[in-house]
Design a protein around this motif. Sequence first.
Motif, PDB file in Angstrom:
ATOM      1  N   GLU A 242       0.686  -1.414   0.032  1.00  0.00           N
ATOM      2  CA  GLU A 242       0.073   0.042   0.052  1.00  0.00           C
ATOM      3  C   GLU A 242       0.889   1.104  -0.185  1.00  0.00           C
ATOM      4  OE1 GLU A 242      -2.376  -0.746   3.344  1.00  0.00           O
ATOM      5  OE2 GLU A 242      -3.828  -1.963   2.291  1.00  0.00           O
TER       6      GLU A 242
ATOM      7  N   TRP B 141      -4.499  -8.353  -1.965  1.00  0.00           N
ATOM      8  CA  TRP B 141      -4.095  -7.099  -1.159  1.00  0.00           C
ATOM      9  C   TRP B 141      -2.664  -7.273  -0.421  1.00  0.00           C
ATOM     10  CZ3 TRP B 141      -8.026 -10.203   0.001  1.00  0.00           C
ATOM     11  CH2 TRP B 141      -8.307 -10.665   1.094  1.00  0.00           C
TER      12      TRP B 141
ATOM     13  N   ALA C 112     -13.638  -7.254  -1.380  1.00  0.00           N
ATOM     14  CA  ALA C 112     -13.889  -5.980  -2.542  1.00  0.00           C
ATOM     15  C   ALA C 112     -15.159  -5.411  -2.261  1.00  0.00           C
ATOM     16  CB  ALA C 112     -13.782  -6.672  -3.794  1.00  0.00           C
ATOM     17  N   ASN C 113     -15.989  -6.244  -1.945  1.00  0.00           N
ATOM     18  CA  ASN C 113     -17.566  -5.923  -1.608  1.00  0.00           C
ATOM     19  C   ASN C 113     -17.669  -5.228  -0.265  1.00  0.00           C
ATOM     20  OD1 ASN C 113     -20.263  -5.912  -2.339  1.00  0.00           O
ATOM     21  ND2 ASN C 113     -20.729  -7.859  -1.108  1.00  0.00           N
TER      22      ASN C 113
ATOM     23  N   GLN D 170     -15.122  -3.292   1.263  1.00  0.00           N
ATOM     24  CA  GLN D 170     -14.618  -2.458   1.237  1.00  0.00           C
ATOM     25  C   GLN D 170     -14.775  -1.547  -0.108  1.00  0.00           C
ATOM     26  OE1 GLN D 170     -10.437  -2.791   2.323  1.00  0.00           O
ATOM     27  NE2 GLN D 170     -10.727  -4.111   3.864  1.00  0.00           N
ATOM     28  N   ASN D 171     -15.689  -2.043  -0.768  1.00  0.00           N
ATOM     29  CA  ASN D 171     -16.325  -1.261  -2.060  1.00  0.00           C
ATOM     30  C   ASN D 171     -15.336  -0.752  -2.956  1.00  0.00           C
ATOM     31  OD1 ASN D 171     -18.500  -0.206  -3.295  1.00  0.00           O
ATOM     32  ND2 ASN D 171     -18.508   1.861  -2.124  1.00  0.00           N
ATOM     33  N   TYR D 172     -14.586  -1.854  -3.381  1.00  0.00           N
ATOM     34  CA  TYR D 172     -13.576  -1.607  -4.586  1.00  0.00           C
ATOM     35  C   TYR D 172     -13.916  -2.485  -5.727  1.00  0.00           C
ATOM     36  CZ  TYR D 172     -10.474  -4.810  -2.363  1.00  0.00           C
ATOM     37  OH  TYR D 172     -10.045  -6.300  -1.745  1.00  0.00           O
ATOM     38  N   LYS D 173     -13.199  -2.347  -6.918  1.00  0.00           N
ATOM     39  CA  LYS D 173     -13.653  -3.252  -7.869  1.00  0.00           C
ATOM     40  C   LYS D 173     -12.867  -4.621  -7.625  1.00  0.00           C
ATOM     41  CE  LYS D 173     -13.088  -3.999 -12.745  1.00  0.00           C
ATOM     42  NZ  LYS D 173     -12.731  -3.550 -14.129  1.00  0.00           N
ATOM     43  N   SER D 174     -13.753  -5.822  -7.805  1.00  0.00           N
ATOM     44  CA  SER D 174     -13.211  -7.068  -7.387  1.00  0.00           C
ATOM     45  C   SER D 174     -12.053  -7.484  -8.356  1.00  0.00           C
ATOM     46  CB  SER D 174     -14.437  -8.104  -7.489  1.00  0.00           C
ATOM     47  OG  SER D 174     -13.819  -9.473  -7.552  1.00  0.00           O
TER      48      SER D 174
END
Length: 390
Positions: A146, A187, A256-257, A259-263
Amino acid sequence: MKTNTLFNNTEVAFALKNDAQLERAYFLFKMISHQPLVRIGTAATNFALKANLPVEGLIRSTVFDHFCGGINEEDCLPVIDKMFTKGVSSVLDYSVEGKEEEATFDEARDKILKIIQFADEKEAMPIVVFKPTGFGRFYLYQKKGEGKPFTTEEQSEWDRVVARFDAVCKLAKAKDVEVLIDAEESWMQDAADELCEAMMQKYNQDKPIVYNTLQTYRWDRFEYLKGIHERAKAQSFKVGFKIVRGAYMEKERERANDQNYKSPICKTKQDTDENFNTCMTYILNHLDAISLFIGTHNEYSCYLAMDLMKEKGIDKTDNNVWFGQLYGMSDHISFNLAKQGYNVAKYVPFGPVKDVMPYLIRRAEENTSVAGQTNRELNLLKQEKARRKL
């Protein structure tokens, strides 16, 4: 595409199994084909082990002995030697998961170094494998990936992770043993990719010793493959890749779901299959610069690889192409490919029964979710039982 009958030869596939082992395999896959049974079985097994109930013997004589080589390296020797009589090599996989202490990371490094020494003396073991999180904390890879700055303590901890990678790759280079580095969750993977690439730059100058892993259920992996190929050409090092479909799908989608980012996962199974075959084809087209370990239980992908090799005049024994399956699964692919003269290796997990259970549970759950595959195993075992008149 070849006539798809090569993998139907059960006499070749199960030549190493005696009647009792054949019956056990049939029983296990029959159990695995029932989702509720797998759920109940894994919960009961976890409970029994945590409560220190005397179940290790039972586990050992059923699921453990089917999917694992033994509790230590020496224990695996009969399995390794037996498979090699049929031309199938072994990749010893120390399958202890989820430990977080420095002492455990050092122990894992020492274990891999010992396996490299071991492999150096055995023609049947040309390849070793380890997981990045076997050598360092998941959190560290994630933080590094990150781009967040490390504290002083974390930096020295990370330096130790790099040193463990380096010690293993250095010895592997000296002994001419190839090292496969597994891929894990997306990640933490950026930091692992970076570290693998640094090891390739250092140790893959004349030939690939260090192999990273491409999980092709990730839609971004083909671009990543092309990128590293360009960098390798510019910096004159060779690339090694094990390609697999992937092992953390539910976890990836859930995160992804949440944390609301694209899978990062391909939308469909078909997209994953296409991505796998695209990456495989690309590597076979650039075998001068990239070596390939095809980790798959998918028959179509194996037939496609065989066709491409034939078309491009790649020798079956070319060390730049290996096929690999897990021990205890897809013997119809491994042993029939080896019989045809291809380079084939089985991943042979080992470790103390209790420590290897998370691995075994994941295998059982994966098998349940790929119903077609479990049915295929069952049908072939049934066919062989009929052939032997059991």
